[in-house]
Design an enzyme around this catalytic site. Structure first.
Site, PDB file in Angstrom:
ATOM      1  N   HIS A   3     -20.967  23.039  -0.185  1.00  0.00           N
ATOM      2  CA  HIS A   3     -21.178  23.568  -1.749  1.00  0.00           C
ATOM      3  C   HIS A   3     -19.230  24.748  -1.804  1.00  0.00           C
ATOM      4  O   HIS A   3     -19.085  25.093  -1.150  1.00  0.00           O
ATOM      5  CB  HIS A   3     -21.756  24.174  -1.679  1.00  0.00           C
ATOM      6  CG  HIS A   3     -22.503  24.550  -3.009  1.00  0.00           C
ATOM      7  ND1 HIS A   3     -22.356  23.531  -4.506  1.00  0.00           N
ATOM      8  CD2 HIS A   3     -22.019  25.925  -3.900  1.00  0.00           C
ATOM      9  CE1 HIS A   3     -22.712  24.352  -5.153  1.00  0.00           C
ATOM     10  NE2 HIS A   3     -22.660  25.279  -4.722  1.00  0.00           N
ATOM     11  N   GLU A  38     -20.882  16.259  -2.386  1.00  0.00           N
ATOM     12  CA  GLU A  38     -22.016  16.590  -1.182  1.00  0.00           C
ATOM     13  C   GLU A  38     -23.370  16.273  -2.337  1.00  0.00           C
ATOM     14  O   GLU A  38     -24.065  16.539  -2.318  1.00  0.00           O
ATOM     15  CB  GLU A  38     -22.391  18.629  -1.618  1.00  0.00           C
ATOM     16  CG  GLU A  38     -22.766  18.478  -3.185  1.00  0.00           C
ATOM     17  CD  GLU A  38     -22.769  20.569  -3.329  1.00  0.00           C
ATOM     18  OE1 GLU A  38     -23.341  20.658  -2.316  1.00  0.00           O
ATOM     19  OE2 GLU A  38     -21.554  21.119  -3.975  1.00  0.00           O
ATOM     20  N   GLU A  48      -4.244  -0.038 -10.768  1.00  0.00           N
ATOM     21  CA  GLU A  48      -3.331   0.480  -9.769  1.00  0.00           C
ATOM     22  C   GLU A  48      -2.196   0.342 -10.904  1.00  0.00           C
ATOM     23  O   GLU A  48      -1.482   1.580 -11.270  1.00  0.00           O
ATOM     24  CB  GLU A  48      -3.139  -0.044  -8.827  1.00  0.00           C
ATOM     25  CG  GLU A  48      -4.339   0.211  -7.648  1.00  0.00           C
ATOM     26  CD  GLU A  48      -3.765  -0.062  -6.279  1.00  0.00           C
ATOM     27  OE1 GLU A  48      -5.366  -0.009  -5.174  1.00  0.00           O
ATOM     28  OE2 GLU A  48      -3.103  -1.039  -6.175  1.00  0.00           O
ATOM     29  N   CYS A  59       0.711  -1.347  -0.175  1.00  0.00           N
ATOM     30  CA  CYS A  59       0.109  -0.075  -0.352  1.00  0.00           C
ATOM     31  C   CYS A  59       0.822   1.329  -0.163  1.00  0.00           C
ATOM     32  O   CYS A  59       0.628   2.338  -1.080  1.00  0.00           O
ATOM     33  CB  CYS A  59      -0.597   0.046   0.871  1.00  0.00           C
ATOM     34  SG  CYS A  59      -1.074  -1.537   1.778  1.00  0.00           S
TER      35      CYS A  59
END
Lengths: 496, 136
Positions: free
Chosen positions: A469, A474, A214, A75
């Protein structure tokens, strides 16, 4: 003398002062699970020793290092390369934001490699310090079982020493596997891919899992020509089919050549590179061939049969809900048990083990709503159930909400790459069963979603949450329109 | 390849061969570009697709819904030897590497989302001169 003994179902909990044993706990393997298990057990007052192989970026039977796969050849270095690779897209996008980049932009692979290696060497040292500060005895070498209470460690110089312990924890992880085809020795695995001397100009990758995807993104971002071969119609088997489609489309959009339903049948050395022959008779010349077809548990050299520890057909150690093996005082956590093979899951299993055995609090790992990410460019991240899994488990209809939009940044950069978000909801309880996202910052956003799902959030809770926002995040709290309602009986049989 | 030939025939020959290879690659893309243009010109609706791609299936489904007299002309890139080259040429023309890419009356409509959007807004029916009966 035993400080505490209690029973919870079949779990016996004990902390001893060692009694007739050298240690209360002997841990084999100082990766994520082993380090966490030893530290936490030591904090409960146990006398702990841990053995690990000498450090090397590429693992072998005699090389490893403190921190294990994740820190040394997984990782962490992978994410460093993803960061490095992402700049190509940033440079492309910068033009429409007013940045005029005059002259060549050159990528220096050697510098990135050097800095990556420095970082993993540093982290290897950090892990050793953490263990030392926790009072854990560190022993260098390869551990194997002699019997249920004895571990033999083969030191780097070949000498052997035996240690006894009341409990043994096996946390030896997994290793990359190679495909058995002619010329397989010409291919590399993710270990070597993270430490290549030269950056490939032409790369062939075999595999459809997260490692394959990846590396395809990494190498493409660094300027290589990448061909990705996998058996199914879409990459990332096991993930939500809709999100898999998005990832495939993004990979292709970034110039990676996808070869679904295709396997490699032979590799051979030529003057121009490695000749790759597919099962469809295609031939490609590559500088590097990466096998990313899965990992296999590191259980072969542990002499498990000497203690009677049972393994399954792929060599994974069989454990119960508390990570106890078929031998009552031998335990196993992490990839070697092949449950959910993720670093944070190994950490959870190891913490639960320590609480159970030395903390007087029998604790089972909770595998519900484990989030994860695929660090493709852009990344995919998910938590909870996919649409397909929800339909498998559902007693009532499943409500699917999706949002597909051009991120604000792309409207200026003119990059043609949509962000896709998805919520899967139980129609009867209104509970959000799964959330997924493919787009910039997906892992950072989904980590927050994981908390919400763990708390049992409903769609109404999401809808009543005020958004930030302007942000992509959102969208998760403004998905008002139902995309589709799916009944468990109409479950599509996919073979993607 | 050029390096090997250089050793045998001298660098000038190798350079010529390398240039020829570059030229053929460029002309390959050019010929694919003309293939795309002529295909798009010859049919009312053309979908550049890949047989396994769910987005492509979605775009094809839109045209099934419209019940056209003449079915769209579909180029399945994954079933052609020159699929990659066509995709490269398409990418140069429309600025996107993804599939599907849909053309209506010689004009680029876009990808899957664009096609669905055009269908839902009624724009696609207009482009194809189809009377859309409103549900009363």
């Amino acid at each position: 003398m035993a400080r505490k003994m209690l029973k919870d179902e079949e779990v016996e909990v004990a902390v001893t002062d060692g009694g007739s044993y050298d240690y209360d706990l002997f841990v084999i393997g100082a990766g994520s699970g082993g380090v966490r298990g030893s530290r936490t057990s030591a904090s409960f007052g146990a006398k702990v020793a841990i053995c690990e192989l000498p450090f090397h970026p590429i693992s072998s039977d005699w090389q490893g290092g403190h921190g294990g796969t994740c820190v040394i050849r997984g990782c962490v270095p992978k994410k460093i390369l993803v960061y490095g690779s992402s700049f190509r897209g940033e440079f492309e996008d910068a033009k429409n934001f007013g940045w005029e980049i005059n002259g060549d932009i050159n990528f220096n692979w050697k510098r990135l490699l050097e800095n990556k290696t420095q970082e993993i060497v540093r982290l290897n040292g950090v892990y050793q310090r953490i263990l030392g500060n926790s009072g854990v005895t560190m022993i260098e070498g390869a551990g194997s079982l002699v019997d249920a209470h004895t571990v033999e460690v083969t030191k780097p110089d070949g000498s052997k020493q035996r240690y006894t312990a009341k409990h043994i924890l096996i946390a030896t992880g997994s290793r990359a596997q190679r495909v058995n085809i002619p010329g397989k020795e010409l291919a590399i695995t993710s270990d070597e891919a993270l430490s290549l001397e030269e950056l490939p100009k032409r790369a062939v990758i075999l595999g459809g899992g997260y490692i394959a995807v990846e590396f395809a993104s990494i190498w493409k971002g660094m300027g290589a020509h990448v061909d990705l071969f996998y058996r199914k119609e879409l990459p990332l088997r096991g993930f939500d089919d809709e999100m898999r489609t998005v990832v495939a489309s993004n990979l292709e959009g970034r110039g990676i050549r996808l070869h679904p339903g295709t396997n490699l049948s032979e590799l051979s050395k030529t003057a121009d590179g490695i000749k790759v022959v597919t099962d469809k008779g295609e031939e490609i010349i590559a500088d590097v061939v990466l096998f990313a077809t899965g990992r296999t548990p590191n259980s072969q050299r542990l002499n498990l049969e000497a203690a009677g520890v049972e393994v399954d057909n792929i060599g994974a150690i069989k454990v119960d809900d508390y990570s106890r093996t078929s031998v009552p005082n031998i335990w196993a956590v992490g990839d070697v048990t092949n449950r959910i093979n993720l670093t944070p899951v190994a950490l959870m299993e190891a913490t639960c083990f320590s609480k159970t055995v030395f903390g007087g609090q029998p604790t089972k790992p909770d595998y519900r709503d484990v989030p994860c990410a695929v660090f493709s460019i852009p990344p995919l991240s998910v938590v909870g159930l996919s649409e397909q899994q929800a339909l498998e488990e559902a007693k009532s209809d499943v409500l699917v909400y999706t949002s597909s939009f051009n991120p604000m940044k792309n409207s200026i950069s003119k990059r043609q790459e949509k962000t896709v978000m998805k919520l899967v909801v139980d129609s009867e309880t209104d509970k959000v069963l799964g959330a997924s996202m493919c787009g910039p910052d997906a892992p950072e956003i989904i980590q927050g979603m994981a908390v919400a799902l763990k708390c049992g959030a409903t769609k109404a809770t999401f809808d009543s949450t005020v958004g930030i926002h302007p942000s992509a995040a959102e969208e998760f709290v403004t998905m008002r329109t139902l995309t589709r309602r799916v009944s468990p009986s109409s479950k599509p049989k996919t073979n993607l | 390849m050029a390096a090997l030939l250089g050793r045998r025939f001298g660098m000038a020959a190798a350079a010529l061969i390398a240039l020829a290879a570059l030229g053929s690659a460029a002309s390959g893309t050019a010929s694919k570009s003309s293939f795309v243009k002529s295909t798009v010109k010859a049919h009312d609706v053309v979908i550049f697709s890949k047989s396994y791609c769910p987005y492509c299936r979605r775009a094809k489904a839109v045209f099934k819904e419209l019940e056209l007299k003449k079915e769209p002309y579909v180029v399945e890139l994954d079933q052609r030897e020159d699929g990659w080259e066509i995709q490269d040429a398409l990418s140069d023309m429309v600025g996107r590497r993804t599939v599907p890419q849909v053309f209506v009356h010689g004009k680029h409509l876009g990808g899957s989302d664009d096609t669905v959007e055009a269908y839902e807004s009624g724009k696609l029916a207009k482009l194809l001169n189809i009377d859309v009966k409103e549900d009363l």
